[in-house]
Design a protein around this motif. Sequence first.
Motif, short mmCIF file in Angstrom:
data_model
loop_
_atom_site.label_atom_id
_atom_site.label_comp_id
_atom_site.label_asym_id
_atom_site.label_seq_id
_atom_site.Cartn_x
_atom_site.Cartn_y
_atom_site.Cartn_z
N PHE A 266 6.23 3.06 1.45
CA PHE A 266 5.05 2.24 1.19
C PHE A 266 4.95 1.21 2.33
N PHE A 267 3.83 0.55 2.43
CA PHE A 267 3.63 -0.42 3.52
C PHE A 267 3.38 -1.81 2.95
N VAL B 88 0.84 -1.19 0.00
CA VAL B 88 0.00 0.00 0.00
C VAL B 88 0.88 1.25 0.00
N THR B 89 0.65 2.13 -0.97
CA THR B 89 1.38 3.41 -1.00
C THR B 89 0.42 4.50 -0.58
N GLN C 276 -6.22 6.07 8.67
CA GLN C 276 -7.37 5.74 7.82
C GLN C 276 -7.18 4.38 7.14
N VAL C 277 -5.95 4.11 6.75
CA VAL C 277 -5.66 2.81 6.12
C VAL C 277 -5.99 1.69 7.11
N CYS D 112 -4.84 6.00 -1.91
CA CYS D 112 -3.71 5.08 -1.81
C CYS D 112 -3.62 4.27 -3.10
N SER D 113 -2.40 3.79 -3.42
CA SER D 113 -2.37 2.78 -4.47
C SER D 113 -2.10 1.44 -3.81
N VAL D 114 -2.80 0.41 -4.26
CA VAL D 114 -2.74 -0.89 -3.59
C VAL D 114 -2.37 -1.96 -4.61
#
Length: 294
Positions: free
Chosen positions: A247-248, A207-208, A219-220, A273-275
């Motif tokens: 990123f995570f 997740v970015t 929120q994520v 986010c980009s996932v």
Amino acid sequence: MTIRVGFLGPKATFTHLAVKAFFGDDVEQVLISTIPQCIDAVADGDIDYAVVPTENALEGSVNLTFDYLIHERPLYIVGEIVSPIEQHFMVHPSRVEEWENITRVYSHSHAIAQCHKFLHKMFKHATYDYATSTGAAAQYVSEHPDELVAAIANGLAAKEYGLKIVKENIHDYHYNHTRFAILHKTTTLDYQSKYLVADKEKTTLMVTLPSDQSGALHQVLSAFTWRKLNLSKIESRPMKTGLGNYFFIIDIDMMLDEVLIPGAIAELEALGCSVKLLGSYEAYSIKQGSLNYK
Ligand SMILES: O=C(O)C(=O)Cc1ccccc1
């Protein structure tokens, strides 16, 4: 057609033990000397699967694996093997009498890190050099009887390379495990292990976050929390696009379903986010004491 499985070699690395425990002799084993080369070989179609270390219980993620996977060659995680790790201190048979005078210790960086207490106590002034794998370090020691060098590696490596274990179980903590990922070009593992039984299901996402948005991580997390999606890992890694951009990597404790995880992903995307799905897969553990060194 025989499945080709590549892994961090040479013979008798911990990755090799994990491959043997999961695949037995059902597959063609391809020994590869570095993690990036393992990943390249799958991406280029030279092998079907690669098994690479991803996380060490004490030290955290194997950065090289994740970074290469994410920045260079996108592949999917299609399975996970968790293995207990026992580290031994070994020397050339001609050096057994003087093992306490060793001046150089050679091994994989994680093996050295896992044995910090022992090394600090016994070999505070030695030089530490990192090998591409514990197996490569053991092989080097066997080929250099002239040097006062020791390797840290597993019992099979001592056997394979004819070294003498002078101190067993030198890892600092009893609960020493490493996670290995099975990587593939598509999302599914086309092989059922006859040797290990799956004990967990997992989904891994990358997740970015939208840049500089206050409370974004909160929120994520809440997108997972209110859906009661249990996370077993969340880790930040640098984007390599400048300091402060991360990123995570998020592990969810269940297989990709049709409702909850797609719902969470859609919510994250709506937040900016980009996932990316890194994989949805089963996890297998090797029981302590079950690795056979033959
Ligand atoms: O070097 C090895 O043997 C590997 O397979 C990598 C590794 C190193 C230390 C602990 C677990 C895995």
